[in-house]
Design a protein around this motif. Structure first.
Motif, PDB file in Angstrom:
ATOM      1  N   ALA A   1       0.829  -1.209   0.000  1.00 35.14           N
ATOM      2  CA  ALA A   1       0.000   0.000   0.000  1.00 35.14           C
ATOM      3  C   ALA A   1       0.859   1.253   0.000  1.00 35.14           C
ATOM      4  CB  ALA A   1      -0.927  -0.006   1.213  1.00 35.14           C
ATOM      5  N   VAL A   2       1.909   1.247   0.805  1.00 36.75           N
ATOM      6  CA  VAL A   2       2.807   2.406   0.850  1.00 36.75           C
ATOM      7  C   VAL A   2       3.456   2.636  -0.514  1.00 36.75           C
ATOM      8  CG1 VAL A   2       4.938   3.334   1.830  1.00 36.75           C
ATOM      9  CG2 VAL A   2       3.252   2.228   3.325  1.00 36.75           C
ATOM     10  N   ALA A   3       3.914   1.563  -1.140  1.00 37.74           N
ATOM     11  CA  ALA A   3       4.544   1.691  -2.461  1.00 37.74           C
ATOM     12  C   ALA A   3       3.565   2.271  -3.473  1.00 37.74           C
ATOM     13  CB  ALA A   3       5.051   0.331  -2.929  1.00 37.74           C
ATOM     14  N   GLU A   4       2.318   1.817  -3.425  1.00 35.36           N
ATOM     15  CA  GLU A   4       1.315   2.324  -4.369  1.00 35.36           C
ATOM     16  C   GLU A   4       1.003   3.791  -4.112  1.00 35.36           C
ATOM     17  OE1 GLU A   4      -3.316   1.457  -5.674  1.00 35.36           O
ATOM     18  OE2 GLU A   4      -2.180  -0.106  -4.615  1.00 35.36           O
ATOM     19  N   ILE A   5       0.861   4.151  -2.843  1.00 38.16           N
ATOM     20  CA  ILE A   5       0.570   5.548  -2.507  1.00 38.16           C
ATOM     21  C   ILE A   5       1.734   6.450  -2.910  1.00 38.16           C
ATOM     22  CG2 ILE A   5       0.207   7.155  -0.582  1.00 38.16           C
ATOM     23  CD1 ILE A   5      -1.290   4.801   0.820  1.00 38.16           C
ATOM     24  N   GLN A   6       2.954   6.009  -2.615  1.00 41.27           N
ATOM     25  CA  GLN A   6       4.118   6.839  -2.937  1.00 41.27           C
ATOM     26  C   GLN A   6       4.376   6.934  -4.436  1.00 41.27           C
ATOM     27  OE1 GLN A   6       7.155   5.114  -0.392  1.00 41.27           O
ATOM     28  NE2 GLN A   6       6.668   6.556   1.266  1.00 41.27           N
ATOM     29  N   SER A   7       3.830   5.989  -5.220  1.00 43.40           N
ATOM     30  CA  SER A   7       3.928   6.117  -6.668  1.00 43.40           C
ATOM     31  C   SER A   7       3.053   7.257  -7.170  1.00 43.40           C
ATOM     32  CB  SER A   7       3.527   4.807  -7.349  1.00 43.40           C
ATOM     33  OG  SER A   7       2.119   4.599  -7.260  1.00 43.40           O
ATOM     34  N   GLN A   8       2.022   7.596  -6.386  1.00 41.11           N
ATOM     35  CA  GLN A   8       1.136   8.702  -6.753  1.00 41.11           C
ATOM     36  C   GLN A   8       1.493   9.998  -6.032  1.00 41.11           C
ATOM     37  OE1 GLN A   8      -3.153   7.546  -7.125  1.00 41.11           O
ATOM     38  NE2 GLN A   8      -2.445   5.578  -6.307  1.00 41.11           N
ATOM     39  N   VAL A   9       2.030   9.857  -4.824  1.00 41.83           N
ATOM     40  CA  VAL A   9       2.465  11.024  -4.050  1.00 41.83           C
ATOM     41  C   VAL A   9       3.913  10.767  -3.639  1.00 41.83           C
ATOM     42  CG1 VAL A   9       1.977  12.541  -2.098  1.00 41.83           C
ATOM     43  CG2 VAL A   9       0.103  11.273  -3.173  1.00 41.83           C
ATOM     44  N   PRO A  10       4.864  11.079  -4.514  1.00 37.64           N
ATOM     45  CA  PRO A  10       6.270  10.799  -4.207  1.00 37.64           C
ATOM     46  C   PRO A  10       6.694  11.426  -2.881  1.00 37.64           C
ATOM     47  CG  PRO A  10       6.016  11.406  -6.508  1.00 37.64           C
ATOM     48  CD  PRO A  10       4.682  11.663  -5.853  1.00 37.64           C
ATOM     49  N   GLY A  11       7.378  10.605  -2.083  1.00 37.79           N
ATOM     50  CA  GLY A  11       7.867  11.109  -0.803  1.00 37.79           C
ATOM     51  C   GLY A  11       6.816  11.175   0.286  1.00 37.79           C
ATOM     52  N   ALA A  12       5.643  10.593   0.059  1.00 38.14           N
ATOM     53  CA  ALA A  12       4.604  10.605   1.092  1.00 38.14           C
ATOM     54  C   ALA A  12       5.187  10.056   2.395  1.00 38.14           C
ATOM     55  CB  ALA A  12       3.414   9.759   0.648  1.00 38.14           C
ATOM     56  N   PRO A  13       5.084  10.807   3.501  1.00 36.28           N
ATOM     57  CA  PRO A  13       5.774  10.455   4.755  1.00 36.28           C
ATOM     58  C   PRO A  13       5.012   9.421   5.575  1.00 36.28           C
ATOM     59  CG  PRO A  13       4.598  12.504   5.044  1.00 36.28           C
ATOM     60  CD  PRO A  13       4.361  12.090   3.616  1.00 36.28           C
ATOM     61  N   ILE A  14       5.036   8.181   5.133  1.00 34.04           N
ATOM     62  CA  ILE A  14       4.241   7.127   5.765  1.00 34.04           C
ATOM     63  C   ILE A  14       5.139   6.209   6.581  1.00 34.04           C
ATOM     64  CG2 ILE A  14       2.608   5.248   5.377  1.00 34.04           C
ATOM     65  CD1 ILE A  14       2.020   6.511   2.630  1.00 34.04           C
ATOM     66  N   GLU A  15       4.723   5.948   7.805  1.00 39.15           N
ATOM     67  CA  GLU A  15       5.375   4.971   8.676  1.00 39.15           C
ATOM     68  C   GLU A  15       4.435   3.781   8.855  1.00 39.15           C
ATOM     69  OE1 GLU A  15       8.400   5.209   9.970  1.00 39.15           O
ATOM     70  OE2 GLU A  15       8.828   7.250   9.273  1.00 39.15           O
ATOM     71  N   ILE A  16       4.985   2.584   8.894  1.00 39.82           N
ATOM     72  CA  ILE A  16       4.188   1.368   9.055  1.00 39.82           C
ATOM     73  C   ILE A  16       4.280   0.868  10.491  1.00 39.82           C
ATOM     74  CG2 ILE A  16       3.984  -1.060   8.382  1.00 39.82           C
ATOM     75  CD1 ILE A  16       4.944  -0.288   5.607  1.00 39.82           C
ATOM     76  N   LEU A  17       3.149   0.440  11.015  1.00 38.51           N
ATOM     77  CA  LEU A  17       3.095  -0.079  12.379  1.00 38.51           C
ATOM     78  C   LEU A  17       2.222  -1.332  12.388  1.00 38.51           C
ATOM     79  CD1 LEU A  17       4.031   0.750  15.279  1.00 38.51           C
ATOM     80  CD2 LEU A  17       1.798   1.843  15.538  1.00 38.51           C
ATOM     81  N   GLU A  18       2.726  -2.400  12.969  1.00 39.18           N
ATOM     82  CA  GLU A  18       1.956  -3.643  13.035  1.00 39.18           C
ATOM     83  C   GLU A  18       0.972  -3.595  14.192  1.00 39.18           C
ATOM     84  OE1 GLU A  18       2.672  -8.485  12.921  1.00 39.18           O
ATOM     85  OE2 GLU A  18       4.309  -7.163  13.545  1.00 39.18           O
ATOM     86  N   ILE A  19      -0.278  -3.931  13.913  1.00 41.62           N
ATOM     87  CA  ILE A  19      -1.289  -3.985  14.972  1.00 41.62           C
ATOM     88  C   ILE A  19      -2.351  -5.003  14.595  1.00 41.62           C
ATOM     89  CG2 ILE A  19      -2.721  -2.134  13.991  1.00 41.62           C
ATOM     90  CD1 ILE A  19      -3.313  -1.230  16.873  1.00 41.62           C
ATOM     91  N   ASP A  20      -2.757  -5.786  15.563  1.00 40.82           N
ATOM     92  CA  ASP A  20      -3.862  -6.726  15.405  1.00 40.82           C
ATOM     93  C   ASP A  20      -4.906  -6.332  16.445  1.00 40.82           C
ATOM     94  OD1 ASP A  20      -5.672  -8.788  15.319  1.00 40.82           O
ATOM     95  OD2 ASP A  20      -4.185 -10.396  15.445  1.00 40.82           O
ATOM     96  N   LEU A  21      -5.986  -5.731  16.003  1.00 42.67           N
ATOM     97  CA  LEU A  21      -6.987  -5.209  16.926  1.00 42.67           C
ATOM     98  C   LEU A  21      -7.742  -6.298  17.672  1.00 42.67           C
ATOM     99  CD1 LEU A  21      -8.221  -2.354  14.630  1.00 42.67           C
ATOM    100  CD2 LEU A  21      -7.229  -2.030  16.898  1.00 42.67           C
ATOM    101  N   SER A  22      -7.617  -7.541  17.231  1.00 45.11           N
ATOM    102  CA  SER A  22      -8.257  -8.641  17.945  1.00 45.11           C
ATOM    103  C   SER A  22      -7.399  -9.150  19.098  1.00 45.11           C
ATOM    104  CB  SER A  22      -8.555  -9.801  16.993  1.00 45.11           C
ATOM    105  OG  SER A  22      -7.360 -10.429  16.555  1.00 45.11           O
TER     106      SER A  22
END
Length: 312
Positions: free
Chosen positions: A61-82
């Motif tokens: 998802a980050v790669a796809e978003i950054q292909s449309q908005v270069p340099g989009a400042p996205i950090e990934i965090l693992e979470i399981d709400l269950s």
């Protein structure tokens, strides 16, 4: 455009500059969450935290978003709400890496999941859609309050994606003795509806108890997303039919339209804290027995007791 929309909203023009803002989004790896991150990244936030259970999908998802908005400042965090231990771990990691939070978008959710319980023993819809988000919010509230401390016009927001499906919750609203059962004799959508009603009622109490933070719940409309296809589960013929019916017979909208309610709530100066919104920007009034504060107060107190072991 939603045929029943009460206001027009153009994300490109109506979202203000978000410079300096930190945004946290659950379920940001797909569907509405991913679309929301794409749109806010066009307006220069300082950081957007994409919290998701599936890290592979998150990276894609980050790669796809950054292909449309270069340099989009996205950090990934693992979470399981269950899993409340996973929620606690994610909150700690976020706070170790970031000391600011302006917008918390509680977007993730499941629907039509098979009978089951979360790792902590809650009915799977209630535990994932509601309890996990309630704990995450409780743990991140100190960071939000720190962010707005001393601001002349504080504008932090906690926004919960809910659903008109709350209307098929049990007539009692929240059946507290049910939330640690699988509710095998319930209609599947009633289990989902109870979890979404809980989000609406809890958000209203959150607004009352934290008046310096704008809190609202949002129904995005009937949107074609991957919601309701749990990990490793094949759709039954009945579930497939319901999905087809919702997309064909109900007022199905695209992701680009469906996300506008969340974006409107992020951007507007007219957000009324504690309210439940339908597309786009229209307050919907709950029926009297659910709008009464007695039920939402009871839910708040129950939730606080449940979360005590996990919020030290």
């Amino acid at each position: 455009m939603f045929p029943w929309a009460s206001t027009t909203f153009n994300p490109a023009e109506d979202i203000p500059d978000l410079s300096g803002k930190v945004i946290f989004v659950t379920g940001g790896n797909t569907g509405l969450g991913k679309q929301y991150i794409l749109e806010v990244c066009r307006h220069h936030p300082a950081q957007v935290w994409l919290a998701a259970r599936n890290l592979e999908k998150a990276r894609a998802a980050v790669a796809e978003i950054q292909s449309q908005v270069p340099g989009a400042p996205i950090e990934i965090l693992e979470i399981d709400l269950s899993s409340l231990s996973s929620v606690s771990k994610a909150a700690r990691e976020f706070q170790q890496r970031c000391d600011r939070l302006d917008i918390l978008m509680l977007n993730a959710g499941i629907i039509m999941a098979p009978l089951g319980k979360t790792q902590d023993g809650y009915e799977v819809h209630f535990g994932t859609n509601y309890v996990g988000h309630a704990l995450l919010t409780k743990l991140l509230l100190p960071t939000i309050e720190k962010t707005i401390a001393g601001q002349e016009s504080p504008d932090a927001r906690i926004l919960a994606v809910t659903s008109s499906g709350y209307q098929v919750a049990p007539k009692e609203g929240i059946v507290f003795e049910s939330v640690r059962m699988t509710c095998a004799d319930w209609w599947n959508m009633s289990r989902y509806g109870q979890s979404k009603l809980a989000l609406i009622l809890w958000t209203r109490q959150l607004a009352k108890r934290y008046p310096n933070i704008k809190c609202a719940s949002i129904h995005p409309g009937v949107v074609d997303t991957e919601l309701g296809i749990p990990r490793g589960v094949e759709l039954s013929y009945f579930s497939t039919f319901l999905r087809w019916a919702s997309l064909t017979l109900l007022r199905y909208v695209s992701l680009e339209e469906g996300v506008k309610g969340q974006l409107w709530a992020t951007a507007t100066k007219d957000l009324q804290s504690g309210e439940y919104y339908i597309p786009i920007g229209k307050v919907e009034t709950l029926k009297a027995e659910w709008k009464d504060d007695a039920l939402s107060n009871k839910l708040w107190d129950w939730t606080e007791e449940e979360l005590k072991p996990h919020s030290g």
